[in-house]
Write an enzyme that holds these catalytic residues in place. Structure first.
Site, mmCIF file in Angstrom:
data_model
loop_
_atom_site.group_PDB
_atom_site.id
_atom_site.type_symbol
_atom_site.label_atom_id
_atom_site.label_comp_id
_atom_site.label_asym_id
_atom_site.label_seq_id
_atom_site.Cartn_x
_atom_site.Cartn_y
_atom_site.Cartn_z
ATOM 1 N N ASP A 156 -0.201 0.160 -2.593
ATOM 2 C CA ASP A 156 -0.966 -0.866 -3.312
ATOM 3 C C ASP A 156 -1.356 -0.395 -4.720
ATOM 4 O OD1 ASP A 156 -2.301 -3.295 -3.563
ATOM 5 O OD2 ASP A 156 -3.358 -3.099 -1.660
ATOM 6 N N ASP A 172 -0.886 -12.367 -2.050
ATOM 7 C CA ASP A 172 -1.972 -12.321 -1.063
ATOM 8 C C ASP A 172 -2.222 -13.704 -0.486
ATOM 9 O OD1 ASP A 172 -2.509 -9.673 -0.967
ATOM 10 O OD2 ASP A 172 -4.306 -9.713 -2.211
#
Ligand code: DGJ
Length: 681
Positions: A428, A485
């Site tokens: 990430d 997301d």
């Protein structure tokens, strides 16, 4: 692509596009490309060369801007030095002896994917300061009314912008230090009348993860140039050598789909390296939206049981397993298992997951640090940027240009990977950088490369708050992207449709989210959520304990359909269809041989007209016959009262009919997906 040079000047691309006969006389093409001169013009038009030079009165942006070591601006002028040619490669060297500079252009063609790669390198006999270096500069067609580039945001990646050509330039520059949701480095130039399936188009992608700059400029004489490079001034030190990242370009006479297929194939077959190429892409389960930071072994085991029962084959433990990470304010960089949550380490969970037949993946955010972390308390000097900088998600970035920082992160990650049977890392990068710096990007690349060399069996997913770091530079080192997301199936349908202009199925993660989407608050039926995820590399990312009996059955069924078809689908091309109904977003995923396909027709809104418009397919053999099956016809709602042929069972028709009439699908609610299988007979 035809390059030509006048005397010893830099060469220019005098033609690129549809193939020309091999016996075409290139001298004539060069002469035929020359523009006339009239009043108010110079006596000769300066070349739109691979690196337009200001010193030759080029009437637009130059391809190179630099200063000497002492800050004096340099105005280079290059002359031919040498060239090297091979079957599929070309390297051209030009020198500016007065300024002690050498410019090298490298091209390679891939006849199978139809991608040309191009790179520029600059060498100097002393350290100089670089402001701007374009990858080889290409002309853009004048038969085009508009260009398409990309913007976006968190949970809204890959938004297309259409900008009309006009005098002057469109300038895109990403100064965030990472690829970003806002600035996917791609450009498509459709010629007038081009659609997804028809017409001509040119495609560009700059494979760099540190932020790019793009210039699309129409010169006063009508010519158009495209420049791509790193964001300006992101080389912060004087140096003797610089290079652009690779620019990937292609031309299509099959609509935007021709560009999309080239990019998809090139990324999947030439750029990504797969640790186990023959292993089917496993169905994922990711626990983030089920538990967030609240890790409890018995709950995770229960969730793993249910995920496996639904068909998952890989379990990914997301953020929250390390340091004292109870929320997003702390512990980034303390990459040690949290003994409060995992008193016996991660092994009990991993053993359980393996016992269910799933492999195990884990989350890291390697480039980041929280001020509330052990490492920050001991090494605050490892942070990148000013002490008083604005935080992003309560965190700062580490200075990836420092070898000791990279060694530290490597040691911590390697310790976890060496001690556990882990075959997957979700990598990430949740904040933009305080300023652009090419060393930061090169540092990240070096760290990933080192980890991959030592743990070659570990796959990596590139995530940055969803799709904030997606480009061919990071994809050289990773195998999957967390596209967004947003698990909102309706948003996802659109995002993945537009991302398909560059990204193939095999690398594009898509998960079935919670019943009520956590990022949009909307509720969609499980069937829509499952089919949208089944369009790409499928996974689940919700608490499976929320699923009722019907939802469980639907999800199992769609997952099993996906597993049954993945062997061919993951190598298929995604062809975006030209839907006559703007409410329908449709694509045809087809094998390279064209013998098998599946059409996903997503109904993204209620249509204006009452009956569905025929949906034309593409790229079929007109004379061949195809068996067409509406796979999920059993789900037609009661309000679909008629009996269009597809509702009744398979039909056998010609490719010509499918492409010129199209499929008549049954009526359906919005937020639903028809899935149509096709087989050439
Ligand atoms: C942002 C990612 O996009 C999410 O999927 C999740 O991994 C969180 N970070 C974890 O902090």
């Amino acid at each position: 692509m035809v390059l030509a040079a006048t005397g010893d000047r830099l060469p220019q691309v005098v033609y690129w596009g549809a193939p020309l006969p091999l016996d075409e006389d290139l001298e004539t093409l060069h002469r035929g490309h020359e523009l006339d001169v009239t009043g108010g013009m110079l006596d000769e038009n300066p070349d739109l060369s691979l690196c337009p030079e200001a010193v030759r009165t080029f009437p637009g942006q130059p391809g190179l801007i630099l200063r000497d070591g002492d800050g004096t601006p340099l105005l280079p002028k290059f002359c031919y030095a040498s060239d090297e040619q091979s079957e599929e490669g070309l390297s051209l060297t030009y020198a500016d002896e007065a300024n002690g500079l050498i410019l090298i252009f490298e091209f390679a063609t891939d006849p199978s994917t139809r991608i040309i790669t191009a790179k520029t390198r600059l060498e100097a006999n002393r350290a100089v300061h670089l402001h701007w270096l374009a990858a080889p500069v290409l002309p853009a067609p004048q038969q085009s009314d508009e260009m398409i580039d990309f913007a976006g945001r968190w949970t809204g990646e890959f938004q297309t912008n259409r900008t009309a050509w006009s005098a002057g330039m469109r300038y895109r520059e990403n100064r965030t230090g990472r690829t970003g949701h806002e600035h996917f480095p791609g450009l498509l130039i459709p010629l007038t009348g081009c659609t997804n399936t028809k017409g001509e188009a040119y495609g560009f992608h700059y494979g760099w993860s540190g932020g790019h700059k793009m210039i699309a400029e129409e010169l006063p004489d009508g010519r158009r140039q495209i420049q791509f490079g790193h964001a300006a001034r992101m080389e912060t030190q004087a140096a003797k050598s610089f290079e652009s990242a690779t620019l990937y370009v292609t031309y299509s006479h099959k609509g935007l789909n021709g560009c999309a297929v080239s990019f998809q194939r090139h990324l999947r077959d030439r750029i990504v390296t797969w640790p186990q190429p023959d292993r089917p892409r496993p169905v994922h389960y990711n626990c983030w939206e089920a538990v967030y930071f609240d890790h409890k072994l018995d709950v995770l085991k229960d969730i793993a049981d249910r995920a496996a029962d639904l068909g998952a084959e890989r379990f990914v433990l997301d953020d929250g397993w390390f340091g004292q990470r109870d929320d997003d304010t702390r512990s980034l960089s303390d990459w040690e298992v949290d003994p409060r949550k995992y008193p016996e380490g991660l092994h009990p969970l991993i053993d359980h997951v393996h016992g269910l037949g799933m492999t195990f993946g884990i989350w890291f955010e390697p480039e980041m640090i929280n001020e509330d972390s052990d490492i920050f308390r001991t090494r605050p000097d490892w942070v990148f940027g000013a002490e008083d900088q604005t935080l992003g998600r309560q965190q700062k970035a580490l200075n990836m240009g420092l070898p000791e920082v990279r060694d530290f992160i490597y040691d911590r990650m390697a310790a976890i990977l060496a001690a556990h049977p882990i075959d997957y890392v979700k990598w990430d990068h949740n904040r933009v950088l305080p300023m652009p710096d090419a060393d930061q990007t090169r540092g990240s690349y070096a760290l990933i490369d080192r980890l991959r060399a030592d743990f070659p069996h570990v796959e990596i997913e590139s995530c940055a708050s969803g799709g904030g770091r997606i480009d061919f530079g990071i994809m050289k080192r990773t195998q999957r992207v967390w596209l967004s997301d947003s698990n909102d199936a309706l948003e996802r349908l659109r995002i993945q449709h537009d991302a398909a202009l560059f990204l193939p199925i095999a690398v594009t993660g898509s998960h079935v989210g919670p019943r009520r989407c956590h990022t949009s608050g909307r509720i969609f039926d499980i069937s829509f959520r499952a089919w949208v995820a089944a369009q790409r590399h499928m996974g689940f990312e919700m608490d499976p304990r929320e699923l009722d009996e019907r939802e469980t059955a639907v999800l199992r069924e769609v997952t099993s359909w996906w597993k049954h078809n993945r062997s061919w689908m993951l190598g298929a091309d995604i062809l975006r269809l030209d839907s006559a109904d703007p409410a329908v977003m449709a694509e045809q995923q087809m094998t390279r041989e064209g013998d098998k396909f599946v059409v996903f027709a997503g109904k993204a809104a209620t249509s204006d007209q009452i009956a569905p418009r025929p949906l034309r397919l593409t790229a079929l053999q007109p004379d061949a016959r195809y068996r067409i099956t509406l796979m999920n016809r059993g789900t037609a709602p009661a309000l679909s009262r008629g009996m269009p042929a597809l509702k009744d069972g398979p039909v056998e028709v010609s490719g010509a009919w499918l492409m010129h009439h199209g499929l008549t699908l049954p009526w359906n609610y919005p937020d639903t997906m028809w899935v149509v299988e096709g087989q050439r007979l």
